[in-house]
Write an enzyme that holds these catalytic residues in place. Sequence first.
Site, short mmCIF file in Angstrom:
data_model
loop_
_atom_site.label_atom_id
_atom_site.label_comp_id
_atom_site.label_asym_id
_atom_site.label_seq_id
_atom_site.Cartn_x
_atom_site.Cartn_y
_atom_site.Cartn_z
N LYS A 14 0.57 -1.22 -0.14
CA LYS A 14 0.05 -0.13 -0.05
C LYS A 14 0.91 1.30 -0.02
CE LYS A 14 -0.86 -0.09 5.00
NZ LYS A 14 -0.18 0.89 5.37
N ARG A 89 -5.97 3.91 12.00
CA ARG A 89 -5.65 2.50 11.91
C ARG A 89 -6.49 1.65 12.74
NH1 ARG A 89 0.72 1.52 11.57
NH2 ARG A 89 0.78 -0.48 12.23
N ARG A 128 11.13 -9.69 2.77
CA ARG A 128 11.72 -8.54 2.91
C ARG A 128 12.69 -8.61 4.01
NH1 ARG A 128 7.62 -3.89 4.61
NH2 ARG A 128 6.52 -4.59 2.76
N ARG A 134 16.85 -8.57 8.64
CA ARG A 134 16.12 -8.42 10.12
C ARG A 134 15.46 -9.78 10.75
NH1 ARG A 134 11.65 -3.74 9.09
NH2 ARG A 134 10.73 -4.66 11.02
#
Length: 197
Positions: A14, A89, A128, A134
């Site tokens: 998004k 949110r 990702r 990460r």
Amino acid sequence: MTRLLIVGPQGSGKGTQGVRIADAFGVPAISTGDVFRAAVADGSDLGSQVKAIIEAGDLVSDELTSAVVRDRLSQADAAGGFLLDGYPRNLTQVMHLEEFLEGRGEELDAVIELSVPRDESIARLTLRAQEQGRTDDTEAVIANRLAIYERETAPILGVYGARGIVVQIDGVGSLDEITARIVAALDARGVKRTAAA
Ligand code: ADP
């Protein structure tokens, strides 16, 4: 005036689509995540208030987030409209945004819901995390974030759906295909492009 929201789970793309759609419709893309990260990088007062929260992966309070958004939407470049990404949110933030817009005699034109199957979101986020090294972003952490999205954020679509302004978009495909789908759906609803100021 072109007032848009883009809503979707993490890994739905998004942020990328939000910038493309904002460009196409001539409005600024306003991402609360980006606003907070920029404030932290600048070492501003806001940055010092949110630094620890963001770094811990927690959410900034609804009051502070809504105040930051109101301030941002009051700037000159948002006079012709905006595309919000990452806000509202939850239902409290929806209420704050509605109060603010009503006070200005404004309303949203469309809410873009970018849908991606859960397995696809997890696959994208895991990839990702690996690419960015990460290692803390394990599948369990990612699944937890998606569960929070389902619990806290997905209900906002019920509110806007009841108003008939949600545009559902299939978020699986190439970036260009998805942009074209969103533009076509907004055009079909008669959403206007804002002329450059
Ligand atoms: P993510 O979608 O992974 O949370 P974002 O880039 O949207 O990433 O946001 C980064 C951080 O900024 C969040 O973890 C949170 O601390 C804060 N944030 C962004 N949007 C909001 C919001 N609407 N309400 C509260 N906190 C927010």
